[in-house]
Design a protein around this motif. Structure first.
Motif, PDB file in Angstrom:
ATOM      1  N   MET A 189       0.105 -61.474  58.893  1.00 27.38           N
ATOM      2  CA  MET A 189       0.961 -62.022  57.837  1.00 27.38           C
ATOM      3  C   MET A 189       0.939 -61.123  56.605  1.00 27.38           C
ATOM      4  N   SER A 190       1.966 -61.256  55.809  1.00 28.79           N
ATOM      5  CA  SER A 190       2.042 -60.456  54.593  1.00 28.79           C
ATOM      6  C   SER A 190       1.047 -61.002  53.571  1.00 28.79           C
ATOM      7  N   ASP A 191       0.432 -60.108  52.807  1.00 30.12           N
ATOM      8  CA  ASP A 191      -0.450 -60.617  51.759  1.00 30.12           C
ATOM      9  C   ASP A 191       0.253 -60.575  50.410  1.00 30.12           C
ATOM     10  N   ARG A 192       1.570 -60.561  50.444  1.00 31.16           N
ATOM     11  CA  ARG A 192       2.343 -60.553  49.201  1.00 31.16           C
ATOM     12  C   ARG A 192       2.499 -61.963  48.649  1.00 31.16           C
ATOM     13  N   THR A 245      -8.145 -75.164  45.257  1.00 30.98           N
ATOM     14  CA  THR A 245      -7.830 -75.954  46.452  1.00 30.98           C
ATOM     15  C   THR A 245      -6.336 -75.834  46.744  1.00 30.98           C
ATOM     16  N   ALA A 246      -5.540 -75.966  45.684  1.00 31.21           N
ATOM     17  CA  ALA A 246      -4.077 -75.880  45.835  1.00 31.21           C
ATOM     18  C   ALA A 246      -3.664 -74.506  46.352  1.00 31.21           C
ATOM     19  N   ALA A 247      -4.338 -73.469  45.891  1.00 31.17           N
ATOM     20  CA  ALA A 247      -3.993 -72.111  46.354  1.00 31.17           C
ATOM     21  C   ALA A 247      -4.229 -71.986  47.859  1.00 31.17           C
ATOM     22  N   THR A 248      -5.362 -72.534  48.325  1.00 33.99           N
ATOM     23  CA  THR A 248      -5.624 -72.434  49.773  1.00 33.99           C
ATOM     24  C   THR A 248      -4.589 -73.260  50.546  1.00 33.99           C
ATOM     25  N   LEU A 249      -4.209 -74.406  50.010  1.00 31.19           N
ATOM     26  CA  LEU A 249      -3.203 -75.240  50.698  1.00 31.19           C
ATOM     27  C   LEU A 249      -1.840 -74.543  50.735  1.00 31.19           C
ATOM     28  N   SER A 250      -1.562 -73.748  49.716  1.00 32.55           N
ATOM     29  CA  SER A 250      -0.227 -73.113  49.642  1.00 32.55           C
ATOM     30  C   SER A 250      -0.046 -72.012  50.680  1.00 32.55           C
ATOM     31  N   VAL A 251      -1.136 -71.573  51.296  1.00 27.66           N
ATOM     32  CA  VAL A 251      -0.993 -70.525  52.329  1.00 27.66           C
ATOM     33  C   VAL A 251      -1.334 -71.023  53.729  1.00 27.66           C
ATOM     34  N   THR A 252      -1.505 -72.336  53.883  1.00 22.91           N
ATOM     35  CA  THR A 252      -1.806 -72.835  55.242  1.00 22.91           C
ATOM     36  C   THR A 252      -0.624 -73.646  55.776  1.00 22.91           C
ATOM     37  N   ALA A 295     -12.434 -60.031  46.406  1.00 22.64           N
ATOM     38  CA  ALA A 295     -11.838 -60.176  47.735  1.00 22.64           C
ATOM     39  C   ALA A 295     -10.540 -59.371  47.834  1.00 22.64           C
ATOM     40  N   ALA A 296      -9.780 -59.327  46.743  1.00 20.97           N
ATOM     41  CA  ALA A 296      -8.537 -58.548  46.733  1.00 20.97           C
ATOM     42  C   ALA A 296      -8.854 -57.058  46.828  1.00 20.97           C
ATOM     43  N   LEU A 297      -9.877 -56.654  46.093  1.00 23.92           N
ATOM     44  CA  LEU A 297     -10.296 -55.243  46.114  1.00 23.92           C
ATOM     45  C   LEU A 297     -10.759 -54.844  47.518  1.00 23.92           C
ATOM     46  N   ALA A 298     -11.413 -55.768  48.204  1.00 23.53           N
ATOM     47  CA  ALA A 298     -11.896 -55.509  49.568  1.00 23.53           C
ATOM     48  C   ALA A 298     -10.784 -55.671  50.605  1.00 23.53           C
ATOM     49  N   GLN A 299      -9.570 -55.936  50.115  1.00 20.24           N
ATOM     50  CA  GLN A 299      -8.375 -56.029  50.969  1.00 20.24           C
ATOM     51  C   GLN A 299      -8.464 -57.144  52.014  1.00 20.24           C
ATOM     52  N   TYR A 300      -9.081 -58.248  51.638  1.00 23.39           N
ATOM     53  CA  TYR A 300      -9.044 -59.437  52.494  1.00 23.39           C
ATOM     54  C   TYR A 300      -7.597 -59.901  52.636  1.00 23.39           C
ATOM     55  N   ASP A 301      -7.319 -60.621  53.722  1.00 23.50           N
ATOM     56  CA  ASP A 301      -6.015 -61.273  53.859  1.00 23.50           C
ATOM     57  C   ASP A 301      -5.895 -62.366  52.797  1.00 23.50           C
TER      58      ASP A 301
END
Ligand code: ADP
Ligand code: MG
Length: 210
Positions: A1-4, A203-210, A145-151
């Motif tokens: 998936m895109s990480d944009r 919590t909302a951020a994690t819900l917005s990508v699932t 996590a962004a610096l480590a290029q996580y999804d």
């Protein structure tokens, strides 16, 4: 998936946060009853109901959208939380700009600008038992996590873990800012309501990508 991170995703994030605030409204009031004036859930819910209702007609570019959310929060959320949450979103919106799709690193920098806005307004320091004690560790975790290029879902999950730990760390803190600071030692032993609602952002951020 895109990480944009698109405006559509940001809109989902704000929508999920508004829904969580509504679900947790009574609990946030109860937490504020213990060390404040029992209105934190009501303050946020009133404002974010207006925010959520306006999302379908809100600006469709990332920075404009989030700035608009921030201004709506400032005008519609009462108490200390209104200016603080509103400033967070306005500064985030200013920092992310209007690229149609942000990368996670840019978003992390935006969150850091939001945190800086909260500090400029409320002067909270680490350990004062405020939103800061959630936002600061969550922003650090998302940045790393962004610096480590996580999804993207993993970036947000890292933010949520740090935010939850930050929220729980407020139990043992003595409040040094806001209404709870009037209680002195009696503020110890309670979760901070603002830290609890700030955690719902992640919590909302994690819900917005699932
Ligand atoms: P009020 O205290 O005006 O009733 P709310 O109940 O809506 O406002 O919000 C209380 C929350 O605001 C607190 O739990 C705390 O997390 C946060 N807060 C208060 N003062 C500050 C500050 N100076 N900086 C950061 N957060 C603060
Ligand atoms: Mg209150």
């Amino acid at each position: 998936m895109s990480d944009r991170i698109t405006a559509e995703l940001l809109s989902r994030w704000v929508h999920e946060f508004s829904a969580l605030v509504s679900v947790h409204h009574d609990r946030l009031n109860a937490l504020d009853a213990a060390i404040g004036d029992a209105d934190h859930g009501t303050n946020l819910d009133r404002g974010f109901t207006v925010v959520a209702a306006g999302l379908p007609t809100a600006p469709q570019r990332p920075g404009d959208l989030i700035r608009h959310v921030g201004r709506t929060v400032v005008s519609n959320v009462g108490g200390a939380a209104g200016p603080l949450f509103g400033t967070f979103f306005v500064c985030l919106g200013d920092a992310i700009g209007n690229d149609p799709a942000l990368d996670t690193r840019r978003f992390a920098l935006g969150l850091r600008a939001g945190l800086a806005g909260v500090v400029a307004r409320g002067r909270a320091e680490p350990g004062d038992k405020t939103l800061y004690d959630v936002l600061a560790p969550a922003v650090d975790a998302i940045d790393a996590a962004a610096l480590a290029q996580y999804d993207l879902p993993d970036v947000f999950h890292a933010g949520l873990l740090a935010a939850s730990a930050g929220r729980d760390s407020t139990i043992d803190m003595l409040a040094r800012k806001g209404r709870a600071s009037y209680l002195g030692e009696r503020s110890v032993g309670h979760l901070d309501p603002g830290a609890t609602s700030a955690c719902l952002l992640f919590t909302a951020a994690t819900l917005s990508v699932t």
